[in-house]
Write an enzyme that holds these catalytic residues in place. Structure first.
Site, PDB file in Angstrom:
ATOM      1  CG  PHE A 246     -10.727  -8.578 -10.096  1.00 21.37           C
ATOM      2  CD1 PHE A 246     -11.090  -7.542 -10.938  1.00 21.37           C
ATOM      3  CD2 PHE A 246      -9.715  -9.425 -10.488  1.00 21.37           C
ATOM      4  CE1 PHE A 246     -10.458  -7.366 -12.156  1.00 21.37           C
ATOM      5  CE2 PHE A 246      -9.066  -9.255 -11.701  1.00 21.37           C
ATOM      6  CZ  PHE A 246      -9.447  -8.227 -12.535  1.00 21.37           C
TER       7      PHE A 246
ATOM      8  CG  ASP B  14      -7.669  -8.054  -3.384  1.00 24.50           C
ATOM      9  OD1 ASP B  14      -7.042  -6.980  -3.506  1.00 24.50           O
ATOM     10  OD2 ASP B  14      -7.641  -8.968  -4.233  1.00 24.50           O
TER      11      ASP B  14
ATOM     12  CE1 TYR C  45      -2.706  -4.104 -11.724  1.00 23.72           C
ATOM     13  CE2 TYR C  45      -0.944  -5.519 -10.906  1.00 23.72           C
ATOM     14  CZ  TYR C  45      -2.267  -5.336 -11.254  1.00 23.72           C
ATOM     15  OH  TYR C  45      -3.151  -6.372 -11.128  1.00 23.72           O
ATOM     16  CE  LYS C  46      -5.959  -3.341 -10.251  1.00 24.93           C
ATOM     17  NZ  LYS C  46      -6.685  -4.428  -9.595  1.00 24.93           N
TER      18      LYS C  46
ATOM     19  NE  ARG D 207     -12.645   0.318 -13.778  1.00 26.41           N
ATOM     20  CZ  ARG D 207     -11.716  -0.547 -13.402  1.00 26.41           C
ATOM     21  NH1 ARG D 207     -11.903  -1.316 -12.352  1.00 26.41           N
ATOM     22  NH2 ARG D 207     -10.597  -0.691 -14.087  1.00 26.41           N
TER      23      ARG D 207
HETATM   24  C1  LIG Z   1      -6.529  -5.787 -10.268  1.00 25.35           C
HETATM   25  C2  LIG Z   1      -7.015  -6.916  -9.418  1.00 25.35           C
HETATM   26  C3  LIG Z   1      -6.450  -8.203  -9.512  1.00 25.35           C
HETATM   27  C4  LIG Z   1      -5.395  -8.510 -10.544  1.00 25.35           C
HETATM   28  O1  LIG Z   1      -4.587  -9.568 -10.150  1.00 25.35           O
HETATM   29  P1  LIG Z   1      -3.167  -9.794 -10.852  1.00 25.35           P
HETATM   30  O2  LIG Z   1      -2.754 -11.127 -10.401  1.00 25.35           O
HETATM   31  O3  LIG Z   1      -2.263  -8.694 -10.376  1.00 25.35           O
HETATM   32  O4  LIG Z   1      -3.358  -9.697 -12.318  1.00 25.35           O
HETATM   33  C5  LIG Z   1      -6.885  -9.179  -8.624  1.00 25.35           C
HETATM   34  N1  LIG Z   1      -7.840  -8.913  -7.712  1.00 25.35           N
HETATM   35  C6  LIG Z   1      -8.418  -7.700  -7.600  1.00 25.35           C
HETATM   36  C7  LIG Z   1      -9.462  -7.455  -6.567  1.00 25.35           C
HETATM   37  C8  LIG Z   1      -8.038  -6.678  -8.469  1.00 25.35           C
HETATM   38  O5  LIG Z   1      -8.628  -5.484  -8.392  1.00 25.35           O
END
Ligand SMILES: *Cc1c(COP(=O)(O)O)cnc(C)c1O
Length: 395
Positions: free
Chosen positions: A113, A182, A207-208, A354
């Site tokens: 990400f 992660d 939150y996911k 997705r």
């Molecule tokens: C959703 C996601 C994020 C989002 O980070 P936030 O700081 O919570 O906005 C970061 N890394 C990955 C791999 C994600 O899927």
């Protein structure tokens, strides 16, 4: 056997909506609204500052972390909540780099990400480290004797491709490196086994698939072998050994406590705590089996009735998380047309549709409904209306 009818009923899902975006924002657990209201009414309003002790706000980041631990193959006392995932990535990566002082290379992949890569770029700039980014399939071969830290997201946010955490961690360790994982698209979606894999650090958001609500805090896990050695770079007062001694100098708190930074988001933690109640009695093996069944059925339906899209996820379920990506040249408009028909997935640039399958609340009727409506939209080309080509700020 896990009772998934019970877990599905625990969520508020608007009438007529097939929600396949729990991988981006989980739906609201029915109990969360009252839990937050009760926290405001009975704790904040009545106890005022006394709530830190009397209502346990102060220890909540650890207490809630202990509830997440069994979902990710960790043990009690190893997980703490707070901040956003991007900040937890920074904390884990900086601590891992500091534990491997003779080396400076961070390895990640192009499926990671962007926020994780941005954080690594910023950290590399201030520490003199070097970030190397390779294609996901080339990660194993890129692990070499100069590697300090392997930093990967287990499940790719676009393709759903799942890395082999145990094998890559072992390979990193053989090369003398540490592994930071992660779990943003793993926690609550697949059967994670951090201790079994021997990972060094892990982080994730809530939150996911954990359904804590927009902005609910992230978690960080540190393997016990590093817990007393890891030096947090973000040295906040809540991670101090004695926050209320108000010392002028920092001393790290015991174990995972040092990964706290500042004041925890108590209201958000109340919502997350309610969301974690839904996990009581859920077996992760059942969750994984249901996830595989849902994604397999979806892919079979797409193969059978949706020519014009191509699968952008691994066909082998063992190499896939709990989401399916499809490519279509007009993916954005197609997704808008789907959402207009009550099927909520999302679009990821440049051309990916997705669909997240959250075993706690999605079932086979969702799969069938989504395939049917997508097939109809593609057959009629109804996506090609002007209103479906408008782009909002958040896709
Ligand atoms: C959703 C996601 C994020 C989002 O980070 P936030 O700081 O919570 O906005 C970061 N890394 C990955 C791999 C994600 O899927």
């Amino acid at each position: 056997m896990t009772d998934f009818a019970r877990t599905r009923a625990a969520f508020h899902l608007p009438q007529g909506v097939i929600y396949l975006d729990g991988n981006s924002l989980g739906p609201m657990p029915v109990a969360a609204a009252e839990r937050v209201a009760a926290m405001m009414r009975d704790e904040w309003a009545q106890m005022l500052i006394g709530g830190w002790n009397r209502a346990g706000w102060y220890v909540q980041p650890r207490r809630v972390g202990d509830r997440i631990a069994p979902l990710i193959g960790a043990a009690e006392g190893q997980v703490v909540m707070g901040d956003t995932l991007s900040i937890k990535v920074f904390q884990a990566l900086s601590a891992a780099l500091a534990l491997n002082p003779g080396r400076r290379v961070i390895l990640s992949d192009s499926g990671n990400f962007p926020s994780d890569l941005y954080v690594a770029q910023g950290l590399a700039r201030v520490t003199g480290a070097e970030l190397r980014v390779v294609a996901p399939e080339d990660v194993a071969d890129a692990i070499g004797p100069d590697l300090a830290v392997l930093m990967l997201t287990e499940v790719d946010y676009r393709t759903g491709r799942r890395h082999d955490m145990a094998a890559l961690t072992a390979r990193a360790h053989e090369a003398g490196a540490l592994a930071v994982w992660d779990l943003a698209h793993s926690a609550g979606a697949v059967d994670v086994d951090l201790l079994g894999a021997g990972a060094d650090f892990a982080v994730g958001c809530t939150y996911k698939y954990l359904n804590g609500g927009p902005g609910s805090p992230a978690f960080i896990w540190v393997h016990p072998r590093h817990a007393e050695a890891a030096q947090p770079c973000l040295q906040g007062w809540m991670g101090h050994a004695a926050p209320f001694a108000f010392d002028g100098d920092y001393r790290p708190g015991a174990g995972i406590e040092r990964m706290r930074v500042g004041t925890p988001p108590v209201i958000a933690l109340a919502a997350l705590d309610a969301a974690l109640d839904v996990w009581e009695g859920v077996q992760m093996a059942d969750l994984r089996a249901r996830s595989v069944a849902l994604t397999e059925a979806f892919i079979a339906g797409i193969d059978a009735s949706c020519p014009g899209v191509t699968l952008h996820s691994p066909r082998d379920p063992a190499r896939r998380g709990s989401q399916v990506g499809l490519r279509h040249p007009q993916a954005h408009a197609v997704m808008q047309a789907l959402i207009a028909q009550g099927v909520v997935g999302d679009f990821r640039a440049p051309d990916v549709l997705r669909f997240g399958f959250a075993p706690l609340f999605n079932d086979m009727s969702d799969v069938e409904g989504a395939v049917d409506r997508l097939a109809g939209i593609l057959r009629s080309a109804s996506w090609d209306r002007p209103e479906y080509h408008q782009r909002a700020a958040v896709t």
